[in-house]
Structure formats: structure tokens, C-alpha cells
Motif scaffolding. Structure first.
Motif, mmCIF file in Angstrom:
data_model
loop_
_atom_site.group_PDB
_atom_site.id
_atom_site.type_symbol
_atom_site.label_atom_id
_atom_site.label_comp_id
_atom_site.label_asym_id
_atom_site.label_seq_id
_atom_site.Cartn_x
_atom_site.Cartn_y
_atom_site.Cartn_z
ATOM 1 N N GLN A 3 0.817 -1.208 0.000
ATOM 2 C CA GLN A 3 0.000 0.000 0.000
ATOM 3 C C GLN A 3 0.854 1.264 0.000
ATOM 4 O OE1 GLN A 3 -3.225 -0.180 -0.409
ATOM 5 N NE2 GLN A 3 -3.502 2.061 -0.403
ATOM 6 N N ASN A 4 2.074 1.166 0.523
ATOM 7 C CA ASN A 4 2.960 2.329 0.590
ATOM 8 C C ASN A 4 3.296 2.889 -0.784
ATOM 9 O OD1 ASN A 4 3.032 2.051 3.342
ATOM 10 N ND2 ASN A 4 4.945 0.866 3.356
ATOM 11 N N HIS A 5 3.222 2.040 -1.801
ATOM 12 C CA HIS A 5 3.630 2.456 -3.142
ATOM 13 C C HIS A 5 2.444 2.538 -4.107
ATOM 14 C CE1 HIS A 5 7.660 1.826 -1.634
ATOM 15 N NE2 HIS A 5 7.376 0.565 -1.355
ATOM 16 N N SER A 6 1.226 2.587 -3.577
ATOM 17 C CA SER A 6 0.038 2.599 -4.431
ATOM 18 C C SER A 6 -0.019 3.845 -5.322
ATOM 19 C CB SER A 6 -1.221 2.507 -3.567
ATOM 20 O OG SER A 6 -1.278 3.583 -2.646
ATOM 21 N N GLU A 7 0.421 4.982 -4.797
ATOM 22 C CA GLU A 7 0.375 6.214 -5.595
ATOM 23 C C GLU A 7 1.324 6.132 -6.780
ATOM 24 O OE1 GLU A 7 1.098 11.063 -5.103
ATOM 25 O OE2 GLU A 7 1.066 9.755 -3.336
ATOM 26 N N LEU A 8 2.530 5.631 -6.548
ATOM 27 C CA LEU A 8 3.493 5.499 -7.644
ATOM 28 C C LEU A 8 3.014 4.465 -8.655
ATOM 29 C CD1 LEU A 8 6.154 6.161 -8.992
ATOM 30 C CD2 LEU A 8 7.310 4.594 -7.401
ATOM 31 N N ARG A 9 2.421 3.383 -8.186
ATOM 32 C CA ARG A 9 1.883 2.370 -9.094
ATOM 33 C C ARG A 9 0.783 2.960 -9.972
ATOM 34 N NH1 ARG A 9 2.736 -3.017 -8.423
ATOM 35 N NH2 ARG A 9 0.637 -3.464 -9.184
ATOM 36 N N ALA A 10 -0.069 3.795 -9.373
ATOM 37 C CA ALA A 10 -1.150 4.418 -10.146
ATOM 38 C C ALA A 10 -0.585 5.325 -11.238
ATOM 39 C CB ALA A 10 -2.062 5.213 -9.218
ATOM 40 N N LYS A 11 0.476 6.047 -10.927
ATOM 41 C CA LYS A 11 1.105 6.919 -11.924
ATOM 42 C C LYS A 11 1.716 6.100 -13.064
ATOM 43 C CE LYS A 11 2.209 10.743 -8.787
ATOM 44 N NZ LYS A 11 3.299 11.539 -8.152
ATOM 45 N N ILE A 12 2.275 4.961 -12.718
ATOM 46 C CA ILE A 12 2.863 4.088 -13.751
ATOM 47 C C ILE A 12 1.764 3.548 -14.667
ATOM 48 C CG2 ILE A 12 4.071 1.900 -14.142
ATOM 49 C CD1 ILE A 12 5.643 2.454 -11.554
ATOM 50 N N ILE A 13 0.636 3.142 -14.080
ATOM 51 C CA ILE A 13 -0.478 2.640 -14.885
ATOM 52 C C ILE A 13 -0.991 3.727 -15.825
ATOM 53 C CG2 ILE A 13 -2.867 1.811 -14.786
ATOM 54 C CD1 ILE A 13 -2.115 0.396 -12.158
ATOM 55 N N SER A 14 -1.104 4.945 -15.329
ATOM 56 C CA SER A 14 -1.542 6.063 -16.174
ATOM 57 C C SER A 14 -0.563 6.290 -17.319
ATOM 58 C CB SER A 14 -1.673 7.337 -15.334
ATOM 59 O OG SER A 14 -2.690 7.208 -14.370
ATOM 60 N N MET A 15 0.715 6.126 -17.040
ATOM 61 C CA MET A 15 1.724 6.266 -18.092
ATOM 62 C C MET A 15 1.555 5.191 -19.158
ATOM 63 S SD MET A 15 4.762 4.692 -19.168
ATOM 64 C CE MET A 15 5.279 3.783 -17.712
ATOM 65 N N PHE A 16 1.221 3.964 -18.747
ATOM 66 C CA PHE A 16 0.973 2.892 -19.717
ATOM 67 C C PHE A 16 -0.157 3.303 -20.670
ATOM 68 C CE2 PHE A 16 2.497 -0.567 -16.529
ATOM 69 C CZ PHE A 16 3.806 -0.367 -16.923
ATOM 70 N N PHE A 17 -1.242 3.822 -20.105
ATOM 71 C CA PHE A 17 -2.369 4.263 -20.929
ATOM 72 C C PHE A 17 -1.923 5.344 -21.915
ATOM 73 C CE2 PHE A 17 -5.086 2.302 -17.700
ATOM 74 C CZ PHE A 17 -6.142 1.832 -18.464
ATOM 75 N N LYS A 18 -1.242 6.341 -21.415
ATOM 76 C CA LYS A 18 -0.820 7.468 -22.245
ATOM 77 C C LYS A 18 0.101 7.011 -23.373
ATOM 78 C CE LYS A 18 1.747 11.844 -21.962
ATOM 79 N NZ LYS A 18 2.525 12.738 -21.056
ATOM 80 N N SER A 19 0.968 6.052 -23.086
ATOM 81 C CA SER A 19 1.960 5.610 -24.073
ATOM 82 C C SER A 19 1.344 4.818 -25.221
ATOM 83 C CB SER A 19 3.046 4.764 -23.386
ATOM 84 O OG SER A 19 3.730 5.525 -22.415
ATOM 85 N N LEU A 20 0.106 4.351 -25.055
ATOM 86 C CA LEU A 20 -0.546 3.582 -26.114
ATOM 87 C C LEU A 20 -0.817 4.428 -27.356
ATOM 88 C CD1 LEU A 20 -3.113 1.340 -24.205
ATOM 89 C CD2 LEU A 20 -0.878 0.712 -25.104
ATOM 90 N N THR A 21 -0.817 5.747 -27.217
ATOM 91 C CA THR A 21 -1.047 6.625 -28.364
ATOM 92 C C THR A 21 0.263 7.196 -28.905
ATOM 93 O OG1 THR A 21 -1.392 8.544 -26.912
ATOM 94 C CG2 THR A 21 -3.334 7.263 -27.530
ATOM 95 N N CYS A 22 1.373 6.642 -28.469
ATOM 96 C CA CYS A 22 2.687 7.107 -28.928
ATOM 97 C C CYS A 22 2.902 6.709 -30.389
ATOM 98 C CB CYS A 22 3.772 6.509 -28.038
ATOM 99 S SG CYS A 22 5.450 6.977 -28.481
#
Length: 373
Positions: free
Chosen positions: A178-197
Motif C-alpha cells: 500500500q505504501n507504493h500505491s500512488e506510484l503504481r497508479a502513476k505508472i499505470i496512467s503512463m501505460f495508458f498514455k503511451s498507447l497513443t505514442c
């Protein structure tokens, strides 16, 4: 000098490699070669080592582990700390791009080892955060800022390496707390964003990272909605449509089709109808390259076979509109009714609903519009 002397020639004296091993040497225990492991690991973490050298080192470590009956992480555990620590405690950006790629690639290799080699320290978390910042970089800004194509290519390799590292980190048990949930969420958002690269290598690793996340955990609804919002907002207006956007949406539908409402198909049909007036369309939208309009329309049609199953209701309207769009293709251009860019994506849709499609066309055998193409 006697020609029958049994003494070997001087050149062969002391050359142990030419002496046959004992007959029972195959049964002797194999002892891990710490010096060899140390040499490999120093080269593995050498920021200036080439990709070929680094891959060969990884293969050699795997072979050494196999021959010694141990795991690679067990071989490297006593050796890695003095070599790793200086690399992760200094900012990546203080290195050249090639050195950054080398460091990220080496760390990714160590992070993927099982049993785990690395411990999740604050320094390592900081490193992952810096890798995320690089992965999120705007490629359009890079292209403008760095005119040299070779340098842009190197930057794309760095982004790809960083995303690969973050993919590996997301599967790491220690990183799921749980300590790293915020960073994990940011990484997931980056995955989404990169799909339109626009860079295929970046898209491939981001899509694989997102696929792993979907398989490993239930996606929080809020995170999913916030990640999809930028793409869905751009779908609202025809002028915002682009090949990277539509291709990114296709990749999302492949992974998360059940999360989309079938009404998306209705919105796509609204966009397609504007291709009935190609001259007006090309004049009103200046962001597309000349002649790109049919490719955009084909990319829209490509989405229909990926929509939720209820999209079968669009069969009649999509087929009819497809015929009309082919008739509206400008004459004298690359595409025409005989060389239509719309047939293949439509065929994918018809193939998904094959039974309905066969019945549909059989009922229209007497209508030449559907067959004289």
C-alpha cells in the motif's frame, strides 16, 4: 639428438588445456567461480557496455548458474551492492543517454531475477520515479527540441528501457504494498498514455505492461476512468482524430473492451458520415496530412470489430455507410472503389459476426449495390 625421445616438445610443456581431464571428472562437484561472476557483473553494470556485450553477459551468467546448480541472483548476491549503489544514488540525467540506457537495462535484469536479488530501498524507489519521468516525456517536444534523428532515436530507446523497467517493477511483490500505491497508479496512467505514442517499440512495451497489470489486479474504477478520459475527450470532435489516437484506442479495446459502452459505435458512425463530403472535410481540418483522410476513416472502421458484443447492431448501418464512403472517394487519388482502404477493417467486423453477416448478405442477393463492387 634422438628422434625417439618421449619428452614432449618444449612448446607443449605446462599447457594444461591440452591435457585430458580425468575420466571421472564429470562426477566432480562444480564450484561457483566468484571471480568469473564478479567480472561478468562488473561488465553488466558498466554504463558504457554495448547492448550486445550486455546480452552476452546475461547469457553467460545464466549458463554459469546452470552449471553450478544455482540461481543467477545467488551468484550475484555477494557482489552486486558495491556496483549497484553508485548507479542508483546518482541522478540518471547526470549521465549520457547511452549510459542511462545501460544502467536502466542492467537494473531491469536484476529486478527480474528470481529469487529476487534487490531490496526495495528508498534509493531504488527514487530511481523508479526518475524512470517514470523519462517514460512520460512528450515525444513531440523531443522531436522539436532535438532535431538530430539519431539523438531522438536514442531518447526513444531510453524511454522504452524505462517503461520495460517499470513493467518489471509492477510485477515485483515488494512493490505491491500500500505504501507504493500512488506510484503504481502513476505508472499505470503512463501505460495508458503511451498507447497513443508514435514509436512502435514504446507502444509494445506499454501495452504489455498494461496487460500484465490487468491480469495481476483489479483495476480501480477511478484510475481507469481518469486514464481513459484524455482519449475519450479527443473522440468528441472529428478535428481531434489522428492515427496515433485511433490506434491507441484500438489497443485499449483489445485489452479492456468490456469497460467500454457500445454507444461508442454510434459516435464513430457520426464521425464517418463526415467523409461523405471529402472536399469539405479536408478544408475544415488542417491537422491531417494531404491524402490522410481515407486512412483516418479506415482506422475508425477498424475499431468496430473490437467493440463489445452488442456492436453487432451496427451491421446494417456500417455496411451501407461503407458502400457510400467508397463511392465518395475522390477520383484520381490513391484510393478508389477498386482500391478501397475500408474493405479490410469492415471484413474484420463481418468476420466477428459471421452468422449475422451471411444472413444479411443472402437477404440482399438481388440488390446489386451489395455485390457489384
Amino acid at each position: 639428438m634422438s628422434s625417439n625421445s618421449s619428452t614432449p616438445p618444449p612448446a607443449l610443456l605446462g599447457e594444461e588445456s591440452l591435457v585430458a581431464p580425468p575420466a571421472d571428472s564429470a562426477n566432480l562437484p562444480t564450484i561457483p567461480n566468484v571471480a568469473t561472476s564478479d567480472a561478468y557483473f562488473q561488465e553488466l553494470f558498466n554504463p558504457n557496455a554495448s547492448i550486445i556485450v550486455r546480452k552476452n553477459v546475461q547469457s553467460c551468467l545464466a549458463l554459469l548458474a546452470s552449471r553450478t546448480g544455482s540461481e543467477v541472483s545467488e551468484l550475484l548476491e555477494p557482489l552486486y551492492q558495491p556496483l549497484l549503489q553508485p548507479l542508483i544514488t546518482r541522478p540518471l540525467r547526470s549521465k549520457t543517454v547511452e549510459q542511462q540506457v545501460g544502467i536502466v537495462t542492467a537494473l531491469n535484469f536484476c529486478l527480474a531475477l528470481r529469487p529476487p536479488l534487490l531490496k526495495l530501498t528508498q534509493e531504488l524507489v527514487n530511481f523508479l520515479q526518475e524512470a517514470l519521468q523519462i517514460a512520460e516525456a512528450d515525444e513531440n517536444v523531443w522531436v522539436v527540441k532535438f532535431v538530430n534523428p539519431k539523438y531522438t532515436l536514442s531518447l526513444n530507446k531510453l524511454r522504452t528501457s524505462c517503461i520495460e523497467l517499470l513493467c518489471t517493477a509492477m510485477a515485483w511483490a515488494d512493490f505491491k504494498s500500500q505504501n507504493h500505491s500512488e506510484l503504481r497508479a502513476k505508472i499505470i496512467s503512463m501505460f495508458f498514455k503511451s498507447l497513443t505514442c508514435r514509436t512502435p517499440e514504446i507502444v509494445a512495451v506499454a501495452k504489455e505492461g498494461l496487460r500484465q497489470v490487468i491480469n495481476q489486479q483489479r483495476m480501480p474504477k477511478e484510475l481507469l476512468q481518469s486514464s481513459l478520459r484524455p482519449i475519450l475527450v479527443n473522440l468528441a470532435h472529428t478535428k481531434n482524430l489522428s492515427m496515433p489516437l485511433l490506434q491507441g484506442l484500438a489497443r485499449l479495446l483489445e485489452l479492456l473492451s468490456s469497460w467500454f459502452n457500445v454507444t461508442l459505435g454510434g459516435k464513430l458512425l457520426e464521425h464517418l458520415k463526415k467523409w461523405m463530403e471529402p472536399d469539405k472535410l479536408s478544408q475544415s481540418i488542417k491537422s491531417w496530412k494531404a491524402g490522410e483522410e481515407p486512412k483516418i476513416a479506415a482506422a475508425i472502421i477498424e475499431l468496430f470489430h473490437l467493440l463489445p458484443h452488442a456492436a453487432s447492431k451496427f451491421l446494417d448501418e456500417l455496411v451501407t455507410l461503407n458502400i457510400d464512403l467508397e463511392g465518395a472517394l475522390p477520383s484520381g487519388q490513391v484510393y478508389s472503389e477498386l482500391n478501397s482502404p475500408y474493405r479490410l477493417p469492415l471484413t474484420k467486423f463481418l468476420n466477428r459476426y459471421a452468422t449475422l453477416a451471411v444472413d444479411y448478405f443472402l437477404a440482399r442477393l438481388n440488390d446489386p449495390k451489395y455485390f457489384r463492387r
